[in-house]
Scaffold this active site. Structure first.
Site, PDB file in Angstrom:
ATOM      1  N   GLY A  44      53.582  34.219  39.650  1.00 56.87           N
ATOM      2  CA  GLY A  44      52.867  34.265  38.370  1.00 56.87           C
ATOM      3  C   GLY A  44      51.465  33.683  38.389  1.00 56.87           C
ATOM      4  O   GLY A  44      50.617  34.067  37.595  1.00 56.87           O
ATOM      5  N   GLU A  99      49.745  26.209  38.689  1.00 57.62           N
ATOM      6  CA  GLU A  99      50.868  26.845  37.981  1.00 57.62           C
ATOM      7  C   GLU A  99      50.347  27.779  36.900  1.00 57.62           C
ATOM      8  O   GLU A  99      49.281  27.569  36.348  1.00 57.62           O
ATOM      9  CB  GLU A  99      51.752  25.766  37.328  1.00 57.62           C
ATOM     10  CG  GLU A  99      53.039  25.482  38.065  1.00 57.62           C
ATOM     11  CD  GLU A  99      54.047  26.630  38.040  1.00 57.62           C
ATOM     12  OE1 GLU A  99      53.672  27.795  37.804  1.00 57.62           O
ATOM     13  OE2 GLU A  99      55.231  26.350  38.268  1.00 57.62           O
ATOM     14  N   ASP A 100      51.146  28.783  36.595  1.00 53.35           N
ATOM     15  CA  ASP A 100      50.796  29.671  35.482  1.00 53.35           C
ATOM     16  C   ASP A 100      51.218  29.066  34.149  1.00 53.35           C
ATOM     17  O   ASP A 100      50.459  29.046  33.187  1.00 53.35           O
ATOM     18  CB  ASP A 100      51.410  31.063  35.671  1.00 53.35           C
ATOM     19  CG  ASP A 100      52.903  31.028  35.977  1.00 53.35           C
ATOM     20  OD1 ASP A 100      53.496  29.930  36.094  1.00 53.35           O
ATOM     21  OD2 ASP A 100      53.504  32.112  36.105  1.00 53.35           O
ATOM     22  N   ASP A 103      57.131  25.316  31.314  1.00 52.53           N
ATOM     23  CA  ASP A 103      58.025  25.567  30.178  1.00 52.53           C
ATOM     24  C   ASP A 103      58.988  24.381  30.063  1.00 52.53           C
ATOM     25  O   ASP A 103      58.635  23.351  29.476  1.00 52.53           O
ATOM     26  CB  ASP A 103      58.717  26.909  30.439  1.00 52.53           C
ATOM     27  CG  ASP A 103      59.608  27.365  29.310  1.00 52.53           C
ATOM     28  OD1 ASP A 103      59.480  26.853  28.194  1.00 52.53           O
ATOM     29  OD2 ASP A 103      60.446  28.258  29.543  1.00 52.53           O
ATOM     30  N   THR A 107      60.696  23.580  37.179  1.00 52.72           N
ATOM     31  CA  THR A 107      60.061  24.098  38.395  1.00 52.72           C
ATOM     32  C   THR A 107      59.006  23.117  38.900  1.00 52.72           C
ATOM     33  O   THR A 107      58.958  22.778  40.089  1.00 52.72           O
ATOM     34  CB  THR A 107      59.412  25.471  38.120  1.00 52.72           C
ATOM     35  OG1 THR A 107      60.393  26.337  37.566  1.00 52.72           O
ATOM     36  CG2 THR A 107      58.833  26.072  39.383  1.00 52.72           C
ATOM     37  N   LYS A 131      53.702  25.056  27.599  1.00 56.43           N
ATOM     38  CA  LYS A 131      54.596  25.393  26.473  1.00 56.43           C
ATOM     39  C   LYS A 131      55.472  24.164  26.229  1.00 56.43           C
ATOM     40  O   LYS A 131      56.605  24.078  26.706  1.00 56.43           O
ATOM     41  CB  LYS A 131      55.450  26.602  26.878  1.00 56.43           C
ATOM     42  CG  LYS A 131      56.060  27.369  25.729  1.00 56.43           C
ATOM     43  CD  LYS A 131      57.168  28.294  26.213  1.00 56.43           C
ATOM     44  CE  LYS A 131      56.716  29.654  26.649  1.00 56.43           C
ATOM     45  NZ  LYS A 131      57.858  30.551  26.980  1.00 56.43           N
ATOM     46  N   PHE A 152      57.681  34.093  24.379  1.00 53.75           N
ATOM     47  CA  PHE A 152      57.583  34.595  25.745  1.00 53.75           C
ATOM     48  C   PHE A 152      56.267  35.333  25.913  1.00 53.75           C
ATOM     49  O   PHE A 152      55.958  36.254  25.171  1.00 53.75           O
ATOM     50  CB  PHE A 152      58.762  35.507  26.077  1.00 53.75           C
ATOM     51  CG  PHE A 152      58.926  35.667  27.556  1.00 53.75           C
ATOM     52  CD1 PHE A 152      59.542  34.674  28.303  1.00 53.75           C
ATOM     53  CD2 PHE A 152      58.418  36.782  28.213  1.00 53.75           C
ATOM     54  CE1 PHE A 152      59.659  34.799  29.688  1.00 53.75           C
ATOM     55  CE2 PHE A 152      58.532  36.901  29.593  1.00 53.75           C
ATOM     56  CZ  PHE A 152      59.161  35.911  30.320  1.00 53.75           C
ATOM     57  N   ASP A 159      54.887  37.684  34.088  1.00 50.55           N
ATOM     58  CA  ASP A 159      55.656  38.926  33.999  1.00 50.55           C
ATOM     59  C   ASP A 159      56.847  38.840  33.060  1.00 50.55           C
ATOM     60  O   ASP A 159      57.310  37.749  32.703  1.00 50.55           O
ATOM     61  CB  ASP A 159      56.196  39.297  35.379  1.00 50.55           C
ATOM     62  CG  ASP A 159      57.383  38.404  35.784  1.00 50.55           C
ATOM     63  OD1 ASP A 159      57.251  37.158  35.733  1.00 50.55           O
ATOM     64  OD2 ASP A 159      58.458  38.943  36.101  1.00 50.55           O
ATOM     65  N   ARG A 165      52.081  42.034  34.813  1.00 48.59           N
ATOM     66  CA  ARG A 165      51.263  41.022  35.506  1.00 48.59           C
ATOM     67  C   ARG A 165      49.791  41.390  35.514  1.00 48.59           C
ATOM     68  O   ARG A 165      48.927  40.522  35.604  1.00 48.59           O
ATOM     69  CB  ARG A 165      51.742  40.844  36.961  1.00 48.59           C
ATOM     70  CG  ARG A 165      53.113  40.206  37.108  1.00 48.59           C
ATOM     71  CD  ARG A 165      53.314  39.770  38.553  1.00 48.59           C
ATOM     72  NE  ARG A 165      54.703  39.509  38.893  1.00 48.59           N
ATOM     73  CZ  ARG A 165      55.337  38.363  38.691  1.00 48.59           C
ATOM     74  NH1 ARG A 165      54.699  37.355  38.119  1.00 48.59           N
ATOM     75  NH2 ARG A 165      56.593  38.213  39.042  1.00 48.59           N
TER      76      ARG A 165
HETATM   77  P1  IMP Z   1      60.096  25.978  33.855  1.00 42.37           P
HETATM   78  O1  IMP Z   1      60.757  25.621  35.149  1.00 42.37           O
HETATM   79  O2  IMP Z   1      61.094  26.136  32.733  1.00 42.37           O
HETATM   80  O3  IMP Z   1      58.966  25.093  33.467  1.00 42.37           O
HETATM   81  O4  IMP Z   1      59.560  27.431  33.990  1.00 42.37           O
HETATM   82  C1  IMP Z   1      58.596  27.746  34.873  1.00 42.37           C
HETATM   83  C2  IMP Z   1      58.585  29.216  35.217  1.00 42.37           C
HETATM   84  O5  IMP Z   1      59.318  30.052  34.278  1.00 42.37           O
HETATM   85  C3  IMP Z   1      57.177  29.677  35.140  1.00 42.37           C
HETATM   86  O6  IMP Z   1      56.475  29.385  36.320  1.00 42.37           O
HETATM   87  C4  IMP Z   1      57.349  31.155  34.881  1.00 42.37           C
HETATM   88  O7  IMP Z   1      57.558  31.821  36.083  1.00 42.37           O
HETATM   89  C5  IMP Z   1      58.595  31.227  34.019  1.00 42.37           C
HETATM   90  N1  IMP Z   1      58.246  31.273  32.584  1.00 42.37           N
HETATM   91  C6  IMP Z   1      58.442  30.329  31.649  1.00 42.37           C
HETATM   92  N2  IMP Z   1      57.997  30.723  30.440  1.00 42.37           N
HETATM   93  C7  IMP Z   1      57.487  31.957  30.636  1.00 42.37           C
HETATM   94  C8  IMP Z   1      56.856  32.911  29.751  1.00 42.37           C
HETATM   95  O8  IMP Z   1      56.667  32.712  28.534  1.00 42.37           O
HETATM   96  N3  IMP Z   1      56.454  34.085  30.331  1.00 42.37           N
HETATM   97  C9  IMP Z   1      56.631  34.360  31.656  1.00 42.37           C
HETATM   98  N4  IMP Z   1      57.206  33.514  32.491  1.00 42.37           N
HETATM   99  C10 IMP Z   1      57.646  32.313  31.997  1.00 42.37           C
HETATM  100 MG    MG Z   2      55.170  29.895  37.716  1.00 45.84          MG
END
Ligand code: IMP
Ligand code: MG
Length: 175
Positions: A44, A99-100, A103, A107, A131, A152, A159, A165
Site C-alpha cells: 500500500g 506506512e500508508d 488503523d 502492523t 485512522k 475504508f 486497495d 491502488r
Molecule cells: P493495522 O494493522 O490495523 O494498523 O492496519 C494496517 C494495514 O491495514 C494498512 O497498512 C492497510 O494495508 C490496511 N488498512 C487499514 N485500513 C485501511 C483502509 O481504510 N483502506 C485500505 N487499507 C487499510
Molecule cells: Mg500498509
C-alpha cells in the site's frame, strides 16, 4: 472502471502539497548526510514512497518489508506475520518506516519491534494516513500526513481486494 461508489476524501493536489511538506519536515529532522533508510511497507505504501522519496532533499536509501495480518477484507486482525524482510543491513543506520495508513496499529507495532531488533541508530515512522478511532495498540507516528475518519479508504496505493491502488486521490469506498 469503477464499480462502487467512490467519494474523494483527499484530492491529488491536497496529497501532493502535504507530501512535499512532509519531505521537507523529514529532511530537517535528519541533519547530516548519512543515508536515511526509507523502509516501505508493501504494497500500500509504494505510491507514497515514490513521491515522498523525491520530496526529501537529502541522501536516502530505499528498502521494502511486507507483513500480513489475518482478518476479513476491511477489518484487520491483531495477528501479524512478516512475509518479506529488508535486504539492507540497517544496523547503526537511521530508519524511517513508510506506512500508508495506521488503523489498529497492529502492523506498525509489529514492524517497529522487528526493525528495532536490528539495532538501527534511530527508528521513526511516517504514515500518510492516521485512522486513530480504531487504534488498539499504542504506536507513535513521528510524521503523519492526514488524520482520517473511521471509513475504508482506497487510492494512492491503498486497495480494496487489490483494486483502486492507481487512483490519484484518496477516496472513501461507500458500500
Ligand atoms: P493495522 O494493522 O490495523 O494498523 O492496519 C494496517 C494495514 O491495514 C494498512 O497498512 C492497510 O494495508 C490496511 N488498512 C487499514 N485500513 C485501511 C483502509 O481504510 N483502506 C485500505 N487499507 C487499510
Ligand atoms: Mg500498509
Amino acid at each position: 472502471m469503477i464499480g462502487r461508489n467512490l467519494k474523494v476524501l483527499l484530492s491529488e493536489a491536497t496529497i501532493q502539497n502535504r507530501v512535499r511538506a512532509l519531505g521537507l519536515e523529514i529532511a530537517a529532522g535528519y541533519p547530516g548526510d548519512d543515508p536515511l533508510y526509507l523502509v516501505c511497507v508493501l504494497k500500500g505504501s509504494c505510491v507514497f514512497l515514490a513521491d515522498l522519496a523525491r520530496a526529501i532533499p537529502r541522501p536516502v536509501r530505499i528498502d521494502f518489508v511486507s507483513a500480513s495480518s489475518y482478518g476479513s477484507e476491511t477489518v484487520s486482525s491483531g495477528e501479524v506475520t512478516l512475509t518479506k524482510d529488508v535486504a539492507s543491513d540497517v544496523g547503526g543506520a537511521d530508519v524511517l518506516i513508510v506506512e500508508d495508513i495506521v488503523d489498529t496499529g497492529a502492523t506498525l507495532a509489529f514492524l517497529r519491534d522487528h526493525l528495532a531488533r536490528k539495532q538501527p541508530r534511530s527508528l521513526r515512522v511516517v504514515s500518510l494516513l492516521d485512522k486513530p478511532e480504531r487504534r488498539s495498540q499504542e504506536v507513535t507516528i513521528d510524521y503523519a500526513g492526514f488524520t482520517v475518519p473511521d471509513e475504508f479508504v482506497v487510492g494512492y496505493g491503498l486497495d480494496f481486494d487489490e483494486a483502486y491502488r492507481n487512483l490519484r486521490d484518496v477516496c472513501v469506498l461507500e458500500s
